[in-house]
Design an enzyme around this catalytic site. Structure first.
Site, mmCIF file in Angstrom:
data_model
loop_
_atom_site.group_PDB
_atom_site.id
_atom_site.type_symbol
_atom_site.label_atom_id
_atom_site.label_comp_id
_atom_site.label_asym_id
_atom_site.label_seq_id
_atom_site.Cartn_x
_atom_site.Cartn_y
_atom_site.Cartn_z
ATOM 1 N N HIS C 96 0.786 -1.207 -0.158
ATOM 2 C CA HIS C 96 0.007 -0.067 0.019
ATOM 3 C C HIS C 96 1.027 1.209 0.056
ATOM 4 C CE1 HIS C 96 -3.062 2.932 1.033
ATOM 5 N NE2 HIS C 96 -2.313 3.306 2.306
ATOM 6 N N ASP C 125 6.431 21.362 -26.748
ATOM 7 C CA ASP C 125 6.262 19.939 -26.240
ATOM 8 C C ASP C 125 7.762 19.816 -25.058
ATOM 9 O OD1 ASP C 125 6.490 17.286 -25.518
ATOM 10 O OD2 ASP C 125 5.803 16.843 -27.667
ATOM 11 N N TRP C 161 7.213 -0.357 4.016
ATOM 12 C CA TRP C 161 7.746 0.672 2.579
ATOM 13 C C TRP C 161 9.316 1.228 2.935
ATOM 14 C CZ3 TRP C 161 9.016 5.506 1.212
ATOM 15 C CH2 TRP C 161 8.624 6.647 2.091
ATOM 16 N N SER C 189 12.746 5.790 -13.867
ATOM 17 C CA SER C 189 11.648 6.549 -14.264
ATOM 18 C C SER C 189 11.506 8.079 -13.768
ATOM 19 C CB SER C 189 10.194 5.905 -14.027
ATOM 20 O OG SER C 189 9.253 6.713 -14.311
ATOM 21 N N SER C 190 11.723 8.093 -12.462
ATOM 22 C CA SER C 190 11.405 9.479 -11.772
ATOM 23 C C SER C 190 12.743 10.288 -12.285
ATOM 24 C CB SER C 190 11.493 9.236 -10.271
ATOM 25 O OG SER C 190 10.613 8.473 -9.756
ATOM 26 N N HIS C 273 13.324 11.846 3.451
ATOM 27 C CA HIS C 273 12.929 13.129 3.781
ATOM 28 C C HIS C 273 12.598 14.221 2.657
ATOM 29 C CE1 HIS C 273 10.492 15.398 6.764
ATOM 30 N NE2 HIS C 273 10.961 16.410 6.103
ATOM 31 N N GLU C 275 12.193 13.513 -0.331
ATOM 32 C CA GLU C 275 10.839 12.652 -0.899
ATOM 33 C C GLU C 275 9.498 13.037 -0.402
ATOM 34 O OE1 GLU C 275 10.805 10.624 -3.483
ATOM 35 O OE2 GLU C 275 8.520 9.841 -2.904
ATOM 36 N N TYR C 277 8.922 16.028 0.624
ATOM 37 C CA TYR C 277 8.547 17.277 -0.084
ATOM 38 C C TYR C 277 8.354 16.925 -1.486
ATOM 39 C CZ TYR C 277 9.502 19.214 4.505
ATOM 40 O OH TYR C 277 9.393 19.430 5.767
ATOM 41 N N SER C 288 -1.433 27.190 -5.631
ATOM 42 C CA SER C 288 -1.050 28.812 -5.773
ATOM 43 C C SER C 288 -1.643 29.090 -6.939
ATOM 44 C CB SER C 288 0.511 28.818 -5.784
ATOM 45 O OG SER C 288 0.945 28.592 -4.541
ATOM 46 N N HIS C 322 15.013 13.098 12.135
ATOM 47 C CA HIS C 322 13.681 13.103 13.057
ATOM 48 C C HIS C 322 12.903 12.043 12.721
ATOM 49 C CE1 HIS C 322 11.414 15.772 9.579
ATOM 50 N NE2 HIS C 322 11.013 14.440 9.608
ATOM 51 N N HIS C 323 13.168 11.070 11.699
ATOM 52 C CA HIS C 323 12.574 9.965 11.720
ATOM 53 C C HIS C 323 13.005 8.764 12.544
ATOM 54 C CE1 HIS C 323 10.184 11.083 8.026
ATOM 55 N NE2 HIS C 323 11.068 12.036 7.669
ATOM 56 N N THR C 348 7.035 26.959 5.342
ATOM 57 C CA THR C 348 5.846 26.502 5.214
ATOM 58 C C THR C 348 4.507 27.205 5.571
ATOM 59 O OG1 THR C 348 6.681 24.292 5.776
ATOM 60 C CG2 THR C 348 4.322 24.341 5.530
ATOM 61 N N LYS C 351 3.845 30.296 3.285
ATOM 62 C CA LYS C 351 2.764 29.808 2.249
ATOM 63 C C LYS C 351 1.522 29.856 2.671
ATOM 64 C CE LYS C 351 5.734 27.086 -0.597
ATOM 65 N NZ LYS C 351 5.322 27.705 -1.935
ATOM 66 N N ARG C 470 2.011 1.483 15.016
ATOM 67 C CA ARG C 470 1.494 1.374 13.531
ATOM 68 C C ARG C 470 1.912 -0.333 13.267
ATOM 69 N NH1 ARG C 470 5.793 4.933 10.356
ATOM 70 N NH2 ARG C 470 4.618 4.128 8.623
#
Lengths: 183, 389, 545
Positions: C96, C125, C161, C189-190, C273, C275, C277, C288, C322-323, C348, C351, C470
């Site tokens: 998931h 293009d 994951w 790909s990314s 991390h 990622e 963002y 925006s 921080h993870h 943040t 924004k 979790r």
């Protein structure tokens, strides 16, 4: 928007991506260096040391605790002769660890040290340690494994206890070999 | 021990869950005192500090939210096109940008100060009165009282029948163990945490202690419990299949009661050792061994090899009709005693008594139509362990 | 989409096109409109077709990942094991996560980038159309590999994951190699997608489109693309080390061989991390764009928005640990990562304040894209608040690895990233299909989603605070009531998304014709081309004043 410029950007970006892939791997040695300096993970990076004895600091003592673990309940016995000792920084001390291979197979073991608090790791200087090599114990063999060390007198004042843990891992490829030979 | 439950019974019943949660959505702080919905205040100085920190920051966040969303919704209401609002032209102001950069920084500094103080306190493990070595392994905890020569495993006792919804679930479903960790109150207790296989995490919310157990490395944490009682937690780091089934139970006693318990526990451990020695001289019969073996198997082995011995293909080998269970008995004994390197199969020589080992191997060789007829005796286990000694 | 119409438009374009000296290698050869049949899609180098492919792929993955979430919530509906084995449960949580992150959210953003970036900057293009084709067509293989691994003996990835070793090395199923290769493919790909975005933005802008005139969506994607190039290779390195540790006897993460399992977490979160963002910055760009349109007022503080985005991106490299607060970091490291993490809330916050100021004294209407954007602002901010709480290290010891964290990242990823993607889809659907979508059904979709998503994720905060870890398939009785509510919310949210599919399919098939600029207050080059956007646009670059 000209083609050569696009090609140049493309090359640069591909180069960066490849570079970052390399950086991922470079993090491995970088991490080791970083941990060695800061004691981030409490891994013991000290190798056999020939540092001359410094003066003994009689004004204070540091408690050194010895802890042993057998990974995955390895059928050995592995214990320090004492649980802990109070030492003056700079004072050289020898402690023996008793190891018994209780199985009927020759086994290779490797003792992996870990020190807590991590930033204290660099102040525990080993001059001789069984952990520098892999240990082999024949079936039912007993061995006394020595560790000679001293506490660096530069140890910060807020460290009053150093815990030295050894986890004994079975060295697996060799263990497999031993099993195959037995068959 | 159950009369020691502080604050825990409250957790288990929530009479009007739907209303409570709807109200909860609207306003969290209303329920700040109820532990089903909020962090526990716990029973240590640190856990109180952490709770207060949590509440302070929660209230700051709510205050900011009320102001910002208040302005936003007021604007959405007042400046609707349908009400004839005409858009203004302004779109930049360095002054307000600086203001709303600076104010949050001030708020953050105000938050950082108490957080830093709490953290410094939490990381100071020096001058402990008692040290406990905690080792996590799939899927149980092992506790050792450093300097006291006492150690034991602590496993889940909730039955498979309860988990599989065949019988009613007991109040401490999934949060009960055979041997709780017993600790004295008002003493500084240091934990040395490590793991045997994968990463686990030892967490007791009431102490605000959560420390990862990393294989090959030791981590330190400490607590000082204020109130006697039973405190429950569980493994907090995904550690494989039965991650949800390795609870932690701590019984906190008055120091004198703790000393009595410690002395008694050592005697009991000794008696067990002697009983073990005696069992070596006895020859056990099949029914006894099968009954004991089934119990041990279901407690220790069934998690991977499954109750029916069929294993999980590709992950855990089957024992039913397997070459190990039907083949050479000595090889079978060796695998159980010493594990299989490079796999999840641990060495059970030190986890189980010789009698239990003999029984479980007997069970594996005779259950599920394996029918080898072998009865493994405790003495055989002893021989295998100390071969030529 | 009507082929005839597209052809007409394309022919018009040919007639109006005189200069053909574009960098684009396929230019000139394909000015016959869209090819027919499967070849149109398989060999496509057209940014609009590839964009559509990405978006359809993302929607498919959203439902596959969603189906897994339904299995998870069904198992957690009541205590005890009812439907699935714990091992399968772990495979579901792992897949998931992987599918939603790499299969649903990221491809959706790349799809939006493909469709909209050339239109927004006035380019014909993407700069590298063939690479564009590759970067999409790798994805179906990557995810087939991942999904097939679930059917192997021993099952698919079951280690979360985040795949922490040794669980993902010594103790992982045989199919781990498939997982590793599929992550490699996703990464390639990314990276190709990101390279394309950067090269396009830097080289293909219409004359007069200076960097500081670019729409926010272009800016946020440019910064996101740099983040992707910086961290996706690191992820590839991490999975490679997992592969060699498991199969080739290396010991990067094995203490027995001199490695350190915690090292993996450092490498992973160095990727992980930034990622997160990567998954939210393009959302900021979308919001925006939409808020000013429906407030009929220019975006407040454009410059500060650009700088805030850039600071968030840079700060994202300094907060990864921080993870890992519970992993046993020294005090100094814990303090450093706590302060840096708290600091991220400043840009943040800027924004959020800018968006609210844009609304202030606007002339506001509430079309479906606006509704999703407003919900985004409120709910993403809730996710931001819980993020700030998680940053406080002492409190994090209680929150870490509980449902509080699950609630937090679902608020930022579902009501954040996914809601912004929905908003974008509604906003640009008329441009893509040429038809207005069914507004009534769209509003139903919004309100059902809004209500159910909060029933789904808000009570998870309580579960976490009360002590539910979790990634567990079964739980103590004290958590039963709230889990039931959460599961009901989950089923409702899952069903609500079928409305979205209905709206999209109806809008593709027909409806009220959309004008070139269907939204009164909309600004930007994309609204200067007809709806649906012709197969080839801006062959002659527009002039930007």
């Amino acid at each position: 928007m000209t083609a050569p410029k696009i090609k140049k950007h493309l090359r640069l970006l591909i180069f960066s991506a490849v570079g970052m892939f390399g950086f991922g791997f470079a993090l491995v040695p970088l991490y080791d260096v970083f941990c060695d300096i800061t004691g981030l993970n409490g891994k013991d990076y000290s190798r056999e040391s020939s540092v001359p004895m410094t003066t003994v600091d009689e004004s204070r003592t540091v408690k050194v605790e010895f802890v042993t673990y057998l990974n995955k309940q390895l059928p050995w016995q592995f214990k320090p002769e004492i649980n802990s000792i109070e030492l003056h920084p700079g004072e050289r001390y020898q402690v023996s660890f008793m190891a018994v291979n209780q199985s009927d197979q020759d086994t290779f073991g490797r003792a992996v040290p870990s020190i807590s608090p991590g930033y204290g790791a660099q102040y525990l200087v080993k001059t001789e340690c069984f952990c520098f090599q892999e240990q082999m114990l024949a079936a039912n063999e007993e061995a006394t494994m020595p560790l000679i060390f001293y506490i660096d007198p530069n140890i910060p004042a807020d460290i009053s206890t150093l815990t030295l843990a050894y986890t004994l891992f079975k060295n697996e490829p060799n263990a497999d070999l031993a099993m195959n030979q037995k068959k | 021990m159950d009369n020691f439950e502080g604050g825990y019974v409250r957790l288990s019943k929530l009479t009007t869950p739907l209303i409570a949660s709807v109200l909860g959505i609207v306003s969290t702080p209303l329920f700040a005192q109820q532990s089903t919905l909020n962090m526990t205040e716990g029973v240590t100085g640190i856990s109180n500090t952490v709770y207060n920190l949590h509440m302070t920051i929660l209230y700051i966040c709510i205050a900011i939210a009320v102001i910002v969303f208040g302005i936003m919704f007021w604007s959405l209401y007042r400046h609707r096109k349908s009400q004839g609002a005409i858009a203004a032209k302004f779109h930049e102001s360095t002054t307000v940008e600086i203001i709303w950069t600076a104010i949050p920084i001030v708020i953050l500094i105000a938050m950082a100060i108490p957080s830093t103080q709490a953290l410094i306190l939490m990381e100071d493990t020096s001058e402990a009165d008692i040290t406990i070595q905690i080792t996590g392994s799939q899927w149980k905890w092992h506790y050792r009282y450093f300097d006291h020569d006492l150690e034991f495993y602590s496993r889940l006792t909730t039955s498979q029948a309860e988990i599989n919804n065949e019988v009613e679930k007991q109040p401490y479903y999934l949060k009960e163990v055979d041997n709780p960790l017993v600790l004295p109150i008002n003493k500084k207790i240091r934990f040395l945490v490590t793991a045997d296989d994968v990463i686990h995490s030892w967490w007791v919310p009431a102490f605000a202690v959560k420390k990862d157990a990393n294989p090959g490395f030791i981590n330190e944490a400490w607590t000082k419990i204020d109130t006697p009682g039973t405190y429950r937690g569980q493994c907090a780091e995904l550690c494989g299949k039965d991650h949800g089934f390795m609870p932690i139970v701590v019984t906190a006693l008055e120091p004198e009661a703790f000393d009595d318990w410690l002395a008694q526990a050592k005697i009991t451990a000794n008696q067990q050792l002697q009983a073990e020695q005696q069992s070596l001289t006895k020859t056990m019969d099949m029914p006894t061994m099968m009954t004991l073996g089934e119990t041990v198997y279901n407690r220790t082995c069934a998690a991977c090899h499954q109750a029916g011995g069929q294993g999980i293909p590709g992950a855990f080998p089957a024992l039913k009709n397997s070459p190990v269970a039907l083949g050479d008995v000595n090889k079978h004994i060796n695998i159980v005693l010493q594990g299989v390197p490079g796999t999840a199969m641990a060495a059970f020589a030190k986890q189980l008594t010789k009698k239990e080992l003999a029984a479980v191997i007997t069970y594996e060789r005779n259950a599920w139509d394996n029918n080898t007829g072998d009865i493994v005796q405790p003495a055989q286990i002893d021989t295998a362990l100390t071969n030529s000694n | 989409m009507s082929d005839i119409k597209i052809k007409d438009n394309a022919e018009q374009m040919i007639n109006s096109t005189s200069d053909l000296h574009h960098a684009d290698p396929h230019q000139g050869a394909e000015h016959h409109g869209a090819p027919k049949g499967y070849k149109r899609w398989l060999f496509s180098t057209n940014h609009k077709d590839i964009g559509s492919l990405y978006l359809w792929f993302s929607l498919t993955m959203f439902f596959i990942g969603g189906a897994m979430a339904m299995i998870i919530r069904a198992e957690l509906f009541q205590p005890g094991l009812q439907l699935v084995e714990p091992n399968f449960f772990n495979q579901m949580t792992t897949s998931h996560g992987l599918i939603m992150v790499f299969g649903a959210v990221m491809p959706a953003f790349v799809g939006l980038a493909n469709w909209m970036l050339p239109l927004m900057i006035g380019a014909p293009d993407m700069a590298l159309p063939r690479m564009n084709n590759w970067s999409f067509w790798i994805l179906p293989f990557a995810f087939s590999l991942l999904l097939l691994s679930l059917f192997t003996e021993g099952g698919g990835p079951n280690f979360g994951w985040t795949f922490y070793p040794p669980l993902s090395t010594k103790y992982s199923p045989d199919s781990t190699a498939m997982f590793v290769f599929s992550v490699h493919l996703m990464g390639i790909s990314s990276i190709m997608g990101a390279i394309n975005v950067i090269v396009t933005i830097l080289n293909m802008r219409a004359p007069g489109m200076t960097m500081m005139k670019m729409p926010m969506f272009v800016w946020t994607w440019l910064i996101t693309a740099f983040l992707l190039i910086a961290v996706m290779p690191v992820l590839a390195g991490a999975v490679t080390m997992i592969l060699t540790d498991k199969y080739f006897g290396t010991s990067f993460f094995d203490a027995a061989g001199g490695g350190d399992p915690v090292l993996f977490q450092h490498i992973f979160w160095f990727f992980g991390h930034p990622e997160v963002y990567i998954m939210i910055l393009p959302s900021f760009g979308i919001i925006s764009a939409i808020i000013p349109t429906f407030a009929r007022k220019q975006l407040f503080g454009y410059h500060s928005m650009v700088y805030a985005t850039a600071s968030i991106a840079i700060l994202s490299f300094t907060v990864w640990a921080h993870h890992m607060f519970t992993v046993g970091l020294p005090l100094a490291a814990e303090l450093f990562f706590m302060y840096c993490t708290m600091l991220i809330s400043v840009p943040t916050g800027v924004k959020i304040f800018n968006w609210v100021s844009t609304l202030w004294r606007g002339s506001i209407t509430f079309e479906v894209p606006m509704l999703f954007s407003l919900a985004f602002i409120v709910l993403f901010t809730i996710g931001g608040f819980s993020g700030l709480m998680l940053a406080i290290t002492p409190a994090d010891f209680q929150y870490h690895d509980t449902y509080f964290v699950v609630a937090h990242f679902h608020y930022v990823l579902v009501t954040g990233a996914v809601f912004s993607i929905m908003a974008a889809a509604y906003y640009w659907l008329p441009k893509w299909t040429g038809y207005m979508f069914n507004e009534r059904l769209g509003k139903w979709h919004f309100w059902c989603s809004l209500i159910s998503v909060n029933i789904l994720f808000f009570p998870m905060h309580f579960l976490g605070l009360a002590g539910m870890p979790r990634r567990i398939p079964d739980y103590a009785l004290q958590f039963a009531d709230i889990n039931k509510i959460v599961s009901i919310g989950g089923f409702m949210f899952g069903l609500s998304q079928l409305l979205f599919v209905a709206v999209v399919i109806m809008a593709v098939r027909g409806g009220q014709k959309a004008p070139a600029k269907p939204w009164e207050g909309a600004e930007g080059l994309e609204w200067t081309v007809p709806s649906p956007a012709p197969y080839h646009t801006f062959d002659t670059p527009p002039e930007v004043k």
